[in-house]
Design a protein around this motif. Structure first.
Motif, PDB file in Angstrom:
ATOM      1  N   LEU A 131      35.783 -53.658-101.579  1.00  0.00           N
ATOM      2  CA  LEU A 131      34.545 -54.220-102.097  1.00  0.00           C
ATOM      3  C   LEU A 131      33.396 -53.256-101.794  1.00  0.00           C
ATOM      4  N   THR A 132      32.524 -53.075-102.767  1.00  0.00           N
ATOM      5  CA  THR A 132      31.377 -52.206-102.547  1.00  0.00           C
ATOM      6  C   THR A 132      30.382 -52.869-101.597  1.00  0.00           C
ATOM      7  N   ASP A 133      29.555 -52.033-100.970  1.00  0.00           N
ATOM      8  CA  ASP A 133      28.439 -52.507-100.158  1.00  0.00           C
ATOM      9  C   ASP A 133      27.139 -52.323-100.933  1.00  0.00           C
ATOM     10  N   ASP A 134      27.019 -51.194-101.620  1.00  0.00           N
ATOM     11  CA  ASP A 134      25.928 -51.009-102.563  1.00  0.00           C
ATOM     12  C   ASP A 134      26.388 -50.080-103.683  1.00  0.00           C
ATOM     13  N   VAL A 135      25.688 -50.151-104.808  1.00  0.00           N
ATOM     14  CA  VAL A 135      26.051 -49.341-105.971  1.00  0.00           C
ATOM     15  C   VAL A 135      24.773 -48.779-106.593  1.00  0.00           C
ATOM     16  N   GLY A 136      24.914 -47.648-107.250  1.00  0.00           N
ATOM     17  CA  GLY A 136      23.769 -47.038-107.916  1.00  0.00           C
ATOM     18  C   GLY A 136      24.227 -45.947-108.857  1.00  0.00           C
ATOM     19  N   GLY A 137      23.283 -45.408-109.597  1.00  0.00           N
ATOM     20  CA  GLY A 137      23.616 -44.391-110.579  1.00  0.00           C
ATOM     21  C   GLY A 137      23.991 -43.048-109.990  1.00  0.00           C
ATOM     22  N   GLY A 138      23.732 -42.853-108.691  1.00  0.00           N
ATOM     23  CA  GLY A 138      24.055 -41.585-108.063  1.00  0.00           C
ATOM     24  C   GLY A 138      25.251 -41.646-107.131  1.00  0.00           C
ATOM     25  N   GLY A 139      25.678 -42.871-106.797  1.00  0.00           N
ATOM     26  CA  GLY A 139      26.808 -43.019-105.883  1.00  0.00           C
ATOM     27  C   GLY A 139      26.958 -44.463-105.445  1.00  0.00           C
ATOM     28  N   ILE A 140      27.952 -44.715-104.630  1.00  0.00           N
ATOM     29  CA  ILE A 140      28.197 -46.062-104.118  1.00  0.00           C
ATOM     30  C   ILE A 140      28.654 -45.969-102.668  1.00  0.00           C
ATOM     31  N   SER A 141      28.746 -47.116-102.019  1.00  0.00           N
ATOM     32  CA  SER A 141      29.441 -47.198-100.740  1.00  0.00           C
ATOM     33  C   SER A 141      30.341 -48.427-100.784  1.00  0.00           C
ATOM     34  N   PHE A 142      31.444 -48.364-100.050  1.00  0.00           N
ATOM     35  CA  PHE A 142      32.349 -49.518-100.002  1.00  0.00           C
ATOM     36  C   PHE A 142      32.897 -49.702 -98.597  1.00  0.00           C
ATOM     37  N   LEU A 143      33.391 -50.914 -98.356  1.00  0.00           N
ATOM     38  CA  LEU A 143      33.968 -51.273 -97.067  1.00  0.00           C
ATOM     39  C   LEU A 143      35.483 -51.314 -97.175  1.00  0.00           C
ATOM     40  N   CYS A 144      36.177 -50.816 -96.159  1.00  0.00           N
ATOM     41  CA  CYS A 144      37.640 -50.881 -96.174  1.00  0.00           C
ATOM     42  C   CYS A 144      38.166 -50.843 -94.738  1.00  0.00           C
ATOM     43  N   ASP A 145      39.469 -51.094 -94.597  1.00  0.00           N
ATOM     44  CA  ASP A 145      40.115 -51.027 -93.291  1.00  0.00           C
ATOM     45  C   ASP A 145      40.249 -49.567 -92.850  1.00  0.00           C
ATOM     46  N   PRO A 146      40.225 -49.318 -91.541  1.00  0.00           N
ATOM     47  CA  PRO A 146      40.305 -47.942 -91.048  1.00  0.00           C
ATOM     48  C   PRO A 146      41.698 -47.307 -91.189  1.00  0.00           C
ATOM     49  N   GLN A 147      42.677 -48.069 -91.714  1.00  0.00           N
ATOM     50  CA  GLN A 147      44.022 -47.508 -91.862  1.00  0.00           C
ATOM     51  C   GLN A 147      44.080 -46.409 -92.922  1.00  0.00           C
ATOM     52  N   TRP A 148      43.092 -46.396 -93.839  1.00  0.00           N
ATOM     53  CA  TRP A 148      43.126 -45.418 -94.921  1.00  0.00           C
ATOM     54  C   TRP A 148      42.560 -44.083 -94.443  1.00  0.00           C
TER      55      TRP A 148
END
Length: 220
Positions: A131-148
């Motif tokens: 799931l994203t945390d924020d989104v925009g026209g220049g980039g995004i951030s998302f949350l995930c488990d540290p296993q990746w």
């Protein structure tokens, strides 16, 4: 290191992202009222040319400039988190990370907090949903488990699901570079990305979603 942040009573000059190009070029002056771990309180910004106060809304994307000793200009991007009354009305904006403050101006695309589904493809055929945390026209951030196994500088191929207010759903495919991996107290990690390969059409889909969300914030 904290000396790189604006100080209490520091003058800030801000511009507000807008679809109206003339409005986005307007510069407003404000002053820092207080600084906390995650946010900065500022006074209501004023247009120096007209003397009018600028009404801000939750989600407004800001480009901020402040001047340190020696006349050095420092830039960072932020957005409005909310408001509070403390004798006078205060605007609460997101406090930037230390490494997000630059001596080079970097006007950014509108960006908004949002939880959207994103499919992430790693090299070797590894895929996962997040799931994203924020989104925009220049980039995004998302949350995930540290296993990746995600590291700064790595490249990801992503597929983002974008629901619009009219009920239609679009998607945007892009390749992005990891600019930061931030472990969180929740046990998750926050992955911050900047787009390096994305078509104009798909970038516009994301920007359209951001402006729809911003209008929703303003109606609340």
């Amino acid at each position: 290191m904290d000396s790189l942040f604006p100080r209490i009573s520091q003058i800030l000059h801000i511009q507000v992202a807008s679809l109206d190009e003339e409005e986005s070029r307007q510069e407003y002056k404000t002053r820092v009222s207080d600084i906390h771990d995650n946010y900065i309180s500022i006074e209501i910004p004023m247009n120096e040319a007209t003397g009018r106060l600028k009404k801000l809304y939750i989600g407004d994307d800001l480009s901020v400039v402040f001047i340190t000793e020696g006349g050095v200009k420092n830039y960072f991007n932020s957005y409005v988190l909310g408001f509070k009354e403390d004798g006078i009305r205060q605007v609460i904006i997101k406090k930037p990370d230390m490494d997000a403050i630059s001596k080079i101006q970097r006007r950014s695309f509108l960006r908004i907090q949002a939880q959207l589904e994103i499919a992430v493809h790693l090299s070797g055929g590894v895929r996962f949903l997040a799931l994203t945390d924020d989104v925009g026209g220049g980039g995004i951030s998302f949350l995930c488990d540290p296993q990746w196994p995600l590291k700064m500088g790595g490249r990801l191929s992503c597929w983002l699901l974008i629901p619009y207010k009219n009920g239609t759903v679009e998607h945007a495919n892009f390749t992005a570079e990891i600019v930061r991996v931030k472990p969180l107290e929740t046990g998750k990690q926050l992955i911050m990305l900047k787009f390096i390969e994305i078509s104009d059409t798909e970038r516009q889909r994301i920007i359209r979603y951001c402006f729809e969300r911003q209008l929703d914030f303003r109606k609340k």
